[in-house]
Design an enzyme around this catalytic site. Structure first.
Site, PDB file in Angstrom:
ATOM      1  N   LYS A 189      -9.203  13.930   3.947  1.00  0.00           N
ATOM      2  CA  LYS A 189      -8.322  12.765   3.995  1.00  0.00           C
ATOM      3  C   LYS A 189      -7.396  12.962   5.175  1.00  0.00           C
ATOM      4  CE  LYS A 189      -7.051  13.761  -0.295  1.00  0.00           C
ATOM      5  NZ  LYS A 189      -6.933  12.519  -1.040  1.00  0.00           N
TER       6      LYS A 189
ATOM      7  N   HIS B 205       0.796  -1.230   0.000  1.00  0.00           N
ATOM      8  CA  HIS B 205       0.000   0.000   0.000  1.00  0.00           C
ATOM      9  C   HIS B 205       0.822   1.270   0.000  1.00  0.00           C
ATOM     10  CE1 HIS B 205      -4.173  -1.350   0.556  1.00  0.00           C
ATOM     11  NE2 HIS B 205      -3.626  -2.398   1.151  1.00  0.00           N
TER      12      HIS B 205
ATOM     13  N   THR C  73      -8.697   6.318  -2.629  1.00  0.00           N
ATOM     14  CA  THR C  73     -10.042   5.842  -2.930  1.00  0.00           C
ATOM     15  C   THR C  73     -11.038   6.981  -2.751  1.00  0.00           C
ATOM     16  OG1 THR C  73     -10.151   5.038  -0.648  1.00  0.00           O
ATOM     17  CG2 THR C  73      -9.718   3.403  -2.385  1.00  0.00           C
TER      18      THR C  73
HETATM   19  C1  LIG Z   1     -12.276   6.937   1.524  1.00  0.00           C
HETATM   20  C2  LIG Z   1     -11.810   7.308   2.871  1.00  0.00           C
HETATM   21  C3  LIG Z   1     -10.454   7.538   3.093  1.00  0.00           C
HETATM   22  C4  LIG Z   1      -9.417   7.490   1.998  1.00  0.00           C
HETATM   23  O1  LIG Z   1      -9.307   8.758   1.435  1.00  0.00           O
HETATM   24  P1  LIG Z   1      -8.071   9.182   0.499  1.00  0.00           P
HETATM   25  O2  LIG Z   1      -8.487  10.492  -0.025  1.00  0.00           O
HETATM   26  O3  LIG Z   1      -8.014   8.130  -0.574  1.00  0.00           O
HETATM   27  O4  LIG Z   1      -6.875   9.226   1.347  1.00  0.00           O
HETATM   28  C5  LIG Z   1     -10.043   7.900   4.366  1.00  0.00           C
HETATM   29  N1  LIG Z   1     -10.927   8.015   5.378  1.00  0.00           N
HETATM   30  C6  LIG Z   1     -12.238   7.818   5.195  1.00  0.00           C
HETATM   31  C7  LIG Z   1     -13.162   7.990   6.347  1.00  0.00           C
HETATM   32  C8  LIG Z   1     -12.728   7.446   3.945  1.00  0.00           C
HETATM   33  O5  LIG Z   1     -14.043   7.244   3.783  1.00  0.00           O
END
Ligand SMILES: *Cc1c(COP(=O)(O)O)cnc(C)c1O
Length: 783
Positions: A520, A340, A628
């Site tokens: 994020k 990852h 994601t």
């Molecule tokens: C989708 C999600 C993430 C991942 O977000 P990124 O922008 O890909 O780092 C992190 N935390 C939560 C609560 C999420 O739903």
């Protein structure tokens, strides 16, 4: 449904409707929904046994599942019946749903991915188990006090968890420390029980239900009554306290690796319990352990469960009597590993002293694994045990049948950087599986307005076949469709604005503004500081020329910083300080507002993403393995401003370059730029807007009571600037002004947003799981 809820209220919760609290109602509804999963759950197990099917085991230190009630109701298609029943009982459906605490058993993307994958495996009818830890305290609750992050313990288990079944009969004794006699007889110095708690995970339409099995640590020594009677109260509970610490808290840092003993204990604890459970289940059905790779696929979600490899070899050799080479071959045929991150500070390694003290037999097995691998590959120049460290990435790679990256770019970088040598020796082993998100949670249930509109046009086939969203494209020529699409977005924004204006002091969000969202984890590589710096420069430009026809914007931030990550916490503080100044500025505050929403979690993401116009995906190229969040936004019709990093590359390819705002250096350019002396100072010198924004930070414009407060951030950006904020600033500014122009053309913007929705179907986690099934697990689905 009404009867079922009423029965549970009376006989499971023990309340009359008159005395019931909101939580009682929520528990009663949850139990009624859980009842309806049970038969499909048993049937899924029975069919797996009958088919003699291969099972998939997803081992993950984190499962960021969020709330489960709405997920269950939606997947069982019971929404109407539940809301009608609750209305008749005098309860509000939305309030009941919102009462559930998030199960925050993860830090961010990695844990959320595991949750999406479990749901997709159930939707596809893939026989699967998720294995993890039942943390008593999940990720901390974030409060913002005087602009600063404050961490509070998270207490989801202080109330009963409606979804789990305790399985006291499914427990294993897990040992640590001690000594090894005669080469193979390990006598641990201490031990705990790993006790199972099962949560059913229902797929779409409730046709298949898998299990999330979380392990909780329990003492093996009973409470010491003699010591208690002698008045030694603390000592009497010693063994209990030791056991409980193991599953007490989730480590709140996903980007640095600290080599803490308790963390290694957690990793071994859940890996060892899972492997034993897997072998027990296998042996209850099959007799020849050499069949294991044919009947079992184990996925290691990052290196956290890497010790599962040596543990499996140990059990096969020391307890089942296989010889080492055969045991190794069986283990390698069964295990797979998902990488990852390429961030060097996040790659797990353990000091061999600590490792050998805690897991002496495993250290010896790792030496044999190293030895066998070196013998088979004489040109190898490194090993798992190296310079006094045990390297978990190398171990995972060597023990795996397949190793995968999580986006096309990331997988190629794995081959050319961290795993270059191992890739040369095993060119077939690395494959790509670009991440995905479940459309049930991340469109159907979080964005009712949009999913209803799509249903009106396409029916519901897209819910488990997300590429059907392509069929929206012909509807883009229908002005009524575009109007409805825009209306859904505006209504989502209005709901969010109402809520924010009530809860965020000093904020006056207006749904007519562009909602520009970066949510994020807070990390330098994700570059929230680039975003806030551009915000400052924009504010300054607006003050210079208030009547220049600016596109009104609301800049939204949310995210947690690891408690020990000082710089990330300073970034949070700066964002809040800027928000305070900018929101109070009468000259600009109709055009620019800034908010930092506290306690980012899955539920907050579900609220924000449907209301976003612009998705900020601005990491330094080469640093974000996939992302994601970027997929959730595109699916919900936000346009992305982003770098060529992680899955952004594939999102842009699919939604079309004209519907994506690209900026910034590529991975190669990043490497070249870093090699230039004083690259940041030169970038600052070349861009007067950047210089002026940095000066405001440095000189205390946002911290008048303590002018030096944010100097560290400014000095970092104009000095070492490892993440190249300064070097990417000018192009980011240019792209943002392009966004302004595009947003001003509302009709065209809606069209581009709708194209993002129509073309994001590939980012379903169903597609990703099919990829794992075909290329990695070699397993069949049973639906
Ligand atoms: C989708 C999600 C993430 C991942 O977000 P990124 O922008 O890909 O780092 C992190 N935390 C939560 C609560 C999420 O739903």
């Amino acid at each position: 449904m009404k009867d079922a809820i009423g029965r549970h209220l009376s006989y499971s919760i023990g309340k009359t409707p008159g005395a019931a609290t909101l939580r009682d109602w929520r528990m009663a509804v949850s139990l009624a929904i859980r009842d309806r999963m049970a038969d499909a759950w048993f049937a899924s197990t029975r069919r797996t046994y009958e088919a003699g099917a291969k099972r998939v085991y997803y081992l993950s230190m984190e499962f960021l599942v969020g709330r489960l009630l709405e997920d269950g109701i939606v997947n069982l298609r019971l929404e109407e019946r539940v809301s009608e029943a609750l209305a008749e009982l005098g309860q509000d459906y939305a309030e009941v749903i919102a009462d559930e605490p998030d199960a925050a058993l993860g830090n961010g993307g990695l844990g959320r991915l595991a949750a999406c994958y479990l749901e997709s495996m159930s939707t596809l009818g893939c026989p699967a188990y998720g294995y993890g830890i039942r943390y008593e305290h999940g990720l901390f609750r974030q409060q913002i006090v005087d602009g600063r992050q404050v961490e509070r313990p998270e207490t989801w288990l202080q109330q009963p968890h409606a979804w789990e079944f305790e399985r006291p009969e499914s427990r294993y004794e897990i040992g640590f420390g001690g000594s090894v006699r005669d080469g193979t007889v390990w006598t641990p110095g201490e031990s705990v029980w790993a006790e199972a708690f099962d949560t059913p995970v229902a797929g779409w339409n409730g046709r298949w239900v898998n299990t999330l099995r979380l392990w909780s640590a329990k003492p093996t020594e009973p409470f010491d009554l003699d010591r208690f009677n002698r008045g030694e109260y603390a000592a009497a509970a010693e063994s209990e306290a030791l056991a409980r610490t193991i599953s007490r808290v989730l480590y709140p840092d996903d980007t640095t690796e600290q080599g803490k003993e308790l963390r290694l204990k957690q990793e071994y604890f859940f890996s060892a319990a899972s492997i034993r459970d897997i072998l027990r289940r296998f042996e209850s059905q099959f007799s020849d352990l050499r069949q294991l790779p044919e009947k079992v696929a184990i996925q290691l979600n990052d290196t956290h469960p890497a010790i599962a490899g040596p543990e499996l070899v140990r059990l096969l050799c020391d307890e089942k009597g296989l010889d080492f080479d055969e045991a190794l071959q069986i283990a390698q045929g069964t295990l797979n590993y998902t990488n990852h991150t390429l961030l060097p500070e996040a790659l797990e390694h353990w000091p061999e002293g600590l490792f050998g003290r805690l897991l002496p037999r495993h250290l010896a097995i790792i030496d044999r694994i190293d030895h066998a691998h070196a013998k088979a590959n004489p040109s190898r120049t490194s090993s798992v045990r190296d310079h006094g460290q045990v390297k978990m990435g190398e171990l995972s790679f060597i023990m795996a049948n397949r190793v995968n990256g999580v986006s096309a770019l990331h997988t190629e970088l794995m081959k050319s950087t961290v795993f270059a040598e191992l890739h040369r020796l095993h060119p077939e082993r690395i494959v790509n599986q670009t991440n995905g998100v479940t459309p049930r949670r991340w469109l159907l249930s979080c964005n009712r307005r949009l999913s209803t509109l799509i249903e009106e046009r396409l029916g519901l086939g897209w819910v488990d076949d997300l590429e059907q969203l392509h069929d929206l494209e012909p509807h883009l020529d229908d002005p009524a469709f575009l109007d409805a699409y825009a209306a859904a977005k505006t209504a989502n924004k209005a709901d969010l604005a109402d809520w924010m204006n009530r809860t965020q002091e000093g904020l006056t969000a207006d749904p007519a503004m562009m909602f520009d969202v970066q949510i994020k984890r807070i990390h330098e590589y994700k570059r929230q500081h680039l975003n806030i710096l551009e915000t400052i420069a924009l504010w300054q430009a607006m003050r210079d020329a208030p009547n220049a026809g600016w596109t009104p914007r609301l800049k939204l931030f949310a995210g947690k910083a690891a408690p020990g990550y000082v710089f990330a916490k300073e970034i949070i503080h700066l964002i809040n300080a800027v928000a305070k100044v900018v929101n109070a500025d009468k000259i600009t505050n109709k055009m620019l507002q800034v908010a930092f929403l506290p306690n980012y979690n899955v539920s907050l993401a579900e609220k924000l993403i449907p209301a976003a116009d612009l998705s900020e995906q601005i990491s330094t190229a080469g640093k974000e393995a996939s992302g994601t969040g970027n997929m959730k936004f595109a699916l919900n019709g936000a346009l992305t401003i982003g770098t060529l990093d992680g899955a952004n590359v594939e999102i842009r390819d699919r939604v079309g370059a004209e519907n994506f705002f690209l900026f910034g250096m590529t991975t190669d350019e990043v490497d070249q730029r870093r090699a230039i002396p004083d690259h940041a100072a030169k970038a600052v010198e070349a861009d007067s807007r950047l210089a002026r924004a940095l000066a405001a930070v440095r000189d205390g414009r946002f911290s008048p009571e303590d002018p030096g407060l944010f100097r560290g951030i400014a000095d970092n950006i104009s000095g070492p600037d490892y993440f190249l904020v300064a070097s990417d600033f000018s192009d980011y500014w240019r792209a943002q002004r392009e966004v302004d122009g595009a947003f001003a053309n509302a009709g065209d913007w809606t069209r581009r947003a709708a194209l993002n929705t129509a073309r994001s179907g590939w980012f379903s986690s169903d597609r990703a799981i099919r990829g794992y099934l075909d290329d990695i697990w070699g397993a069949e689905t049973l639906l």
